[in-house]
Design an enzyme around this catalytic site. Structure first.
Site, PDB file in Angstrom:
ATOM      1  N   GLN A 193     124.797  39.100 -26.129  1.00  0.00           N
ATOM      2  CA  GLN A 193     125.457  38.004 -25.479  1.00  0.00           C
ATOM      3  C   GLN A 193     126.667  38.106 -24.806  1.00  0.00           C
ATOM      4  O   GLN A 193     127.363  38.923 -24.964  1.00  0.00           O
ATOM      5  CB  GLN A 193     125.568  36.992 -26.527  1.00  0.00           C
ATOM      6  CG  GLN A 193     126.385  35.490 -26.177  1.00  0.00           C
ATOM      7  CD  GLN A 193     125.175  34.755 -25.158  1.00  0.00           C
ATOM      8  OE1 GLN A 193     124.073  34.546 -25.636  1.00  0.00           O
ATOM      9  NE2 GLN A 193     125.684  34.031 -24.295  1.00  0.00           N
ATOM     10  N   ASP A 246     116.516  39.253 -20.945  1.00  0.00           N
ATOM     11  CA  ASP A 246     117.577  38.431 -19.988  1.00  0.00           C
ATOM     12  C   ASP A 246     117.585  38.768 -18.527  1.00  0.00           C
ATOM     13  O   ASP A 246     117.753  37.966 -17.725  1.00  0.00           O
ATOM     14  CB  ASP A 246     118.801  38.802 -20.263  1.00  0.00           C
ATOM     15  CG  ASP A 246     119.541  37.750 -21.187  1.00  0.00           C
ATOM     16  OD1 ASP A 246     119.141  36.645 -21.287  1.00  0.00           O
ATOM     17  OD2 ASP A 246     120.497  38.124 -21.853  1.00  0.00           O
ATOM     18  N   LYS A 294     119.386  30.111 -29.941  1.00  0.00           N
ATOM     19  CA  LYS A 294     118.280  31.060 -29.273  1.00  0.00           C
ATOM     20  C   LYS A 294     117.614  31.390 -30.654  1.00  0.00           C
ATOM     21  O   LYS A 294     116.348  31.433 -30.562  1.00  0.00           O
ATOM     22  CB  LYS A 294     118.958  32.217 -28.739  1.00  0.00           C
ATOM     23  CG  LYS A 294     119.224  31.690 -27.224  1.00  0.00           C
ATOM     24  CD  LYS A 294     120.300  32.888 -26.572  1.00  0.00           C
ATOM     25  CE  LYS A 294     120.779  32.265 -25.346  1.00  0.00           C
ATOM     26  NZ  LYS A 294     121.862  33.232 -24.795  1.00  0.00           N
TER      27      LYS A 294
END
Ligand code: NAD
Length: 294
Positions: free
Chosen positions: A99, A122, A55
Site C-alpha cells: 500500500q 497492482d 481489500k
C-alpha cells in the site's frame, strides 16, 4: 437535460465479486488452488488502513485467502525489501500489494521494482506497464481496469469518441489515457491527456465526450467544463468535514456532482462509483495471477 444514468460502481462491483465467488467455488470443487492476496501496510495512516482493510475483507467475502502484513512505520528500506523478496518466493501467495504512500525514508520506486511482476496485482511494475502499452496480457492497474469494466458493463460506446483524461499519475491518468486509445473495446477513442500544465483546461475538458477526472482536488470540475451529454468518470476521493454525519465527515470527488449531473448523460457518484470498482479489479487481478504463474 433529463437525469443522467448513474454508473453504479457499488452494484457493479458486487456483481463482479459474486462472479468471482462462483469461480472460487468451481476451483475448490476441482481441487484447485484458492487465490491468495497479501497486502503489506507500512505504518498506520488512517486512509491507507481503511483501503487495505476493505481489500482484505473483500477477499474473505468471495472466498479468497488473504494475509495482512502490518509493518512498523520505522522499518528500514532494506527490511521492507527483504519482506518483498520473501513474498516473491512464497508459493502460497499468488499476488500482493504494498500500500502506498510509503514513509518518506523508503524509496517507493525501489519497492515497486523489487516486486515479482507475476505477483504485481497492482500493475505498477514497469514490466506490467510496458506490457499494457503494447496491449499484451498483463495486470492492468486496478483503478483504470475498474473504469474500463464499468464502461463495458454499461455498454457505453467509446469508439471514435473524444476522451479527455485529467491527471497523469502513473497509477490512474497515464495508463487510463493509453487504454482508452487502444484498438479495443472499450477503447478506440481519440485521447487528450490533460494535466497541471495544460492551457485552456476548461475548453479542453468541455470538448470531451468522455471525461475522466483524476486530479486529486475536491470539486475541481465545474459544470462549465462539461459538454452537454458527456460521460463523466470521477476518480477523486476526498474526506470533508460534515458535522451532520456520525463520523464527522463525508466523501466527495473531483467533480461538482450536482451541477455536472444536470448536464451529462452518465456519471459516477462518490462514494459508490470508481472506488468499489478498484477493489473488485484487484480481486480479478489476483485470480488472473494464478493463471500467469501456472
Ligand atoms: P496524483 O496526485 O498522483 O495525480 C494528480 C494529477 O492531476 C497530476 O498528474 C497533475 O498533473 C494533475 N493535476 C493537478 N492539479 C491540476 C490542475 N490544476 N489542472 C490539471 N491537472 C492537475 O493523484 P492520483 O493518484 O492519480 O489520484 C487522483 C485522485 O483520485 C485522488 O483524489 C485520489 O485519492 C483518487 N484515487 C481514487 C482511487 C479510487 O479507487 N477511487 C484510486 C486512486 C486514486
Amino acid at each position: 437535460m433529463s437525469q443522467p444514468v448513474i454508473l453504479d460502481g457499488k452494484a457493479t462491483a458486487a456483481q463482479i465479486k459474486e462472479e468471482l465467488a462462483n469461480q472460487v467455488i468451481d476451483i475448490k470443487s476441482k481441487g484447485g488452488k484458492v487465490p491468495h492476496l497479501a497486502a503489506v501496510l507500512v505504518g498506520d495512516d488512517g486512509a491507507s488502513r481503511t483501503y487495505v482493510n476493505s481489500k482484505v475483507k473483500s477477499c474473505e467475502k468471495i472466498g479468497f485467502d488473504s494475509s495482512l502484513i502490518q509493518l512498523d512505520s520505522g522499518i528500514s528500506e532494506a527490511d521492507l525489501l527483504a519482506k518483498v523478496k520473501e513474498l516473491n518466493e512464497d508459493d502460497s501467495i499468488d499476488g500482493y500489494i504494498v500500500q502506498v504512500p510509503l514513509p518518506e525514508h523508503i524509496e517507493e520506486q525501489k519497492v515497486t521494482l523489487a516486486i515479482d511482476p507475476k505477483k504485481d496485482v497492482d500493475g505498477f511494475h514497469p514490466e506490467n506497464l510496458g506490457r499494457l502499452v503494447l496491449g499484451l496480457p498483463t495486470f492492468v492497474s486496478a483503478t483504470p481496469n475498474g473504469i474500463l469494466e464499468l464502461l463495458k458493463r454499461y455498454n457505453i460506446e467509446t469508439e471514435g469518441k473524444h476522451c479527455v483524461v485529467i491527471g497523469r499519475s502513473h497509477i490512474v491518468g497515464t495508463p487510463m489515457s493509453i487504454l482508452m486509445g487502444q484498438n479495443k473495446n472499450p477503447g478506440n477513442c481519440t485521447v487528450t491527456l490533460a494535466h497541471s500544465r495544460t492551457k485552456n483546461l476548461k475548453e479542453v475538458a468541455a470538448s470531451a465526450d468522455i471525461l475522466i477526472v483524476a486530479v486529486g482536488r475536491p470539486n475541481f470540475v465545474t459544470a462549465e467544463m462539461v459538454k452537454e451529454g458527456a460521460v463523466v468518470i470521477d476518480v477523486g476521493i476526498h474526506r470533508i468535514e460534515d458535522a451532520s454525519k456520525k463520523n464527522g465527515f463525508r466523501l466527495i470527488g473531483d467533480v461538482q456532482y450536482d451541477a455536472v449531473a444536470n448536464k451529462c448523460s452518465h456519471i459516477t457518484p462518490v462514494p459508490g462509483g470508481v472506488g468499489p470498482m478498484t477493489i473488485a479489479s484487484l480481486m480479478q487481478n489476483t485470480l488472473k495471477a494464478i493463471e500467469l504463474r501456472k
